[in-house]
Scaffold this motif. Structure first.
Motif, PDB file in Angstrom:
ATOM      1  N   ASP A 140     -11.496   0.312   4.163  1.00  0.00           N
ATOM      2  CA  ASP A 140     -10.086   0.328   3.929  1.00  0.00           C
ATOM      3  C   ASP A 140      -9.967  -0.823   2.981  1.00  0.00           C
ATOM      4  O   ASP A 140     -10.366  -1.882   3.219  1.00  0.00           O
ATOM      5  CB  ASP A 140      -9.242  -0.162   5.148  1.00  0.00           C
ATOM      6  N   GLY A 141      -9.519  -0.303   1.610  1.00  0.00           N
ATOM      7  CA  GLY A 141      -9.339  -1.126   0.495  1.00  0.00           C
ATOM      8  C   GLY A 141     -10.331  -1.630  -0.145  1.00  0.00           C
ATOM      9  O   GLY A 141     -10.634  -1.933  -1.283  1.00  0.00           O
ATOM     10  N   ILE A 142     -11.786  -1.046   0.314  1.00  0.00           N
ATOM     11  CA  ILE A 142     -13.046  -1.131  -0.597  1.00  0.00           C
ATOM     12  C   ILE A 142     -13.365  -0.031  -1.361  1.00  0.00           C
ATOM     13  O   ILE A 142     -13.536   0.995  -0.603  1.00  0.00           O
ATOM     14  CB  ILE A 142     -14.148  -1.686   0.471  1.00  0.00           C
ATOM     15  N   ALA A 143     -13.209  -0.087  -2.596  1.00  0.00           N
ATOM     16  CA  ALA A 143     -13.325   0.931  -3.363  1.00  0.00           C
ATOM     17  C   ALA A 143     -13.677   0.584  -4.750  1.00  0.00           C
ATOM     18  O   ALA A 143     -13.856  -0.535  -5.242  1.00  0.00           O
ATOM     19  CB  ALA A 143     -12.013   1.508  -3.930  1.00  0.00           C
ATOM     20  N   SER A 144     -14.550   1.565  -5.373  1.00  0.00           N
ATOM     21  CA  SER A 144     -15.152   1.620  -6.655  1.00  0.00           C
ATOM     22  C   SER A 144     -13.870   1.474  -7.786  1.00  0.00           C
ATOM     23  O   SER A 144     -12.839   1.649  -7.480  1.00  0.00           O
ATOM     24  CB  SER A 144     -15.784   2.765  -7.055  1.00  0.00           C
ATOM     25  N   LEU A 145     -14.183   0.883  -9.021  1.00  0.00           N
ATOM     26  CA  LEU A 145     -13.057   0.632  -9.796  1.00  0.00           C
ATOM     27  C   LEU A 145     -13.542   1.252 -11.217  1.00  0.00           C
ATOM     28  O   LEU A 145     -14.763   0.975 -11.642  1.00  0.00           O
ATOM     29  CB  LEU A 145     -12.752  -1.064  -9.888  1.00  0.00           C
ATOM     30  N   VAL A 146     -12.599   1.406 -12.128  1.00  0.00           N
ATOM     31  CA  VAL A 146     -12.666   1.578 -13.504  1.00  0.00           C
ATOM     32  C   VAL A 146     -11.872   0.721 -14.382  1.00  0.00           C
ATOM     33  O   VAL A 146     -10.838   0.027 -13.917  1.00  0.00           O
ATOM     34  CB  VAL A 146     -12.275   3.100 -13.855  1.00  0.00           C
ATOM     35  N   HIS A 147     -12.352   0.457 -15.491  1.00  0.00           N
ATOM     36  CA  HIS A 147     -11.801  -0.270 -16.370  1.00  0.00           C
ATOM     37  C   HIS A 147     -11.161   0.790 -17.504  1.00  0.00           C
ATOM     38  O   HIS A 147     -11.823   1.407 -18.130  1.00  0.00           O
ATOM     39  CB  HIS A 147     -12.582  -1.337 -17.006  1.00  0.00           C
TER      40      HIS A 147
END
Length: 370
Positions: free
Chosen positions: A50-57
């Motif tokens: 929950d809430g732990i996700a990969s990220l993009v810029h």
């Protein structure tokens, strides 16, 4: 204006292109299989926290210019469940236009809801970013170890990484190594050679399947205060991913036992005759690391490997130092945690990290997508 946001399915093609160009160092377009794997690996896995996700810029033109791949890792500290997040691929394109993109990605990651943030593949630039964000480099988790078994074959295999045709010299190297190995006396273990198939005196290894290996993980990591919550992990899928790297060879699982049948350890490594085997995981009960390492080297020698390479763990380090191994700094293991108890376990080498408790099992490291 640039921003950092969670990775979405529609981003997979752009992220695959970044991965293909920046990490695989290939100019060809990213294959569809790579795009699909990145999408499934980071979005479709059941263990997403929950809430732990990969990220993009996303830069100020709307283009995806950076990515940090994240997957959840359930862990236990002295019986208390924790949420850990493993940082895999960290990429930032166009540093001349936006030199802070990588730093923003990493800060957004460590500011997430997880109790522990971790990476075992941080290069020098990434490690500096981690420490600026109050991360900690773990030196005793940050070394690769190398064991030479057939020295001439090992030298050619290293050189062939840059010039593949050099493998044509393998038959001559095999003849030289054969002469050298036959000159060894029983029990003689030199730095750059090991006798083929010499049985370990204190223990012996027997091959098992992936399910048998998975069943030993909890038993053989119980001495660590901070360790993965193996029962909550998708081990079947993880081991299948680890095995799906044909260039590295078959993934071999073995249990190590004393002569009276007591389990003292286990190991998993990629074995391909004539090549350098990549070790995924070594586990040993306290005081048994030496016998387990001996069994691993003997098994690799019997299968015709010219050497072995793996990642250190502090619990194995003392035994490794007396067993003709070399140590090479390739990438840093780095952590970030706000809980003093977690940091204490990490700094005092009471944590089980790397391998399956990390990211080196993923097909993104060493896999083929052509």
């Amino acid at each position: 204006m640039s921003l950092v946001r969670p990775f979405e399915a529609a981003d997979a093609e752009a992220v695959a292109s970044l991965f293909q160009r920046m990490l695989r160092k290939l100019r060809a377009p990213a294959p569809a299989a790579l795009t699909a794997y990145i999408r499934d690996f980071y979005l479709e896995t059941p263990e997403r926290g929950d809430g732990i996700a990969s990220l993009v810029h996303v830069d100020d033109t709307g283009r995806i210019s950076g990515f940090v791949g994240v997957h959840a890792l359930p862990m236990i500290l002295d019986g208390r469940p924790l949420r850990a997040a493993v940082c895999g691929s960290l990429m930032a394109d166009g540093r001349d236009r936006d030199p802070m993109a990588g730093a923003r990605l990493l800060k957004a990651f460590v500011d997430g809801p997880q109790d522990l943030s971790f990476s075992e593949t941080a290069n020098a630039v990434s490690a500096r970013l981690w420490t600026r964000l109050r991360g900690v480099v773990l030196p005793q988790y940050s070394l690769d170890w190398v064991r030479v078994i057939r020295p001439a074959g090992f030298a050619i295999e290293l050189a062939a990484g840059r010039a593949g045709p050099l493998r044509l010299l393998k038959p001559a190297a095999a003849a030289f190594d054969g002469l050298l190995r036959r000159s060894l006396k029983p029990g003689d273990r030199r730095w750059a050679v090991a006798r083929e198939g010499e049985p370990a005196k204190a223990a012996h290894a027997s091959e098992i399947d992936s399910a048998g290996f998975a069943s030993l993980l909890e038993l053989l990591s119980a001495q660590f205060a901070l360790r993965p919550a193996w029962r909550d992990m998708p081990l079947e899928r993880m081991l299948a991913d680890a095995a799906a790297r044909p260039d590295l060879g078959a993934l071999v699982f073995s249990r190590v036992e004393t002569p009276n049948g007591a389990v003292t350890g286990a190991f998993a490594y990629h074995a391909r005759a004539g090549r350098i085997g990549r070790v995924l995981q070594v586990l040993a009960r306290p005081g048994q690391a030496g016998a387990v390492m001996d069994s691993l080297v003997d098994d690799a020698a019997r299968r015709g490997l010219c050497g072995l390479r793996g990642r250190t763990q502090p619990a194995l380090l003392e035994a490794m130092l007396t067993r003709k191994l070399a140590f090479v700094p390739v990438a840093s293991s780095v952590v970030h945690a706000r809980d003093a108890g977690i940091l204490h376990a990490l700094k005092t080498q009471q944590a089980f990290l790397n391998g399956l408790a990390g990211e080196n099992w993923s097909r993104l490291i060493g896999g083929r997508f052509d």
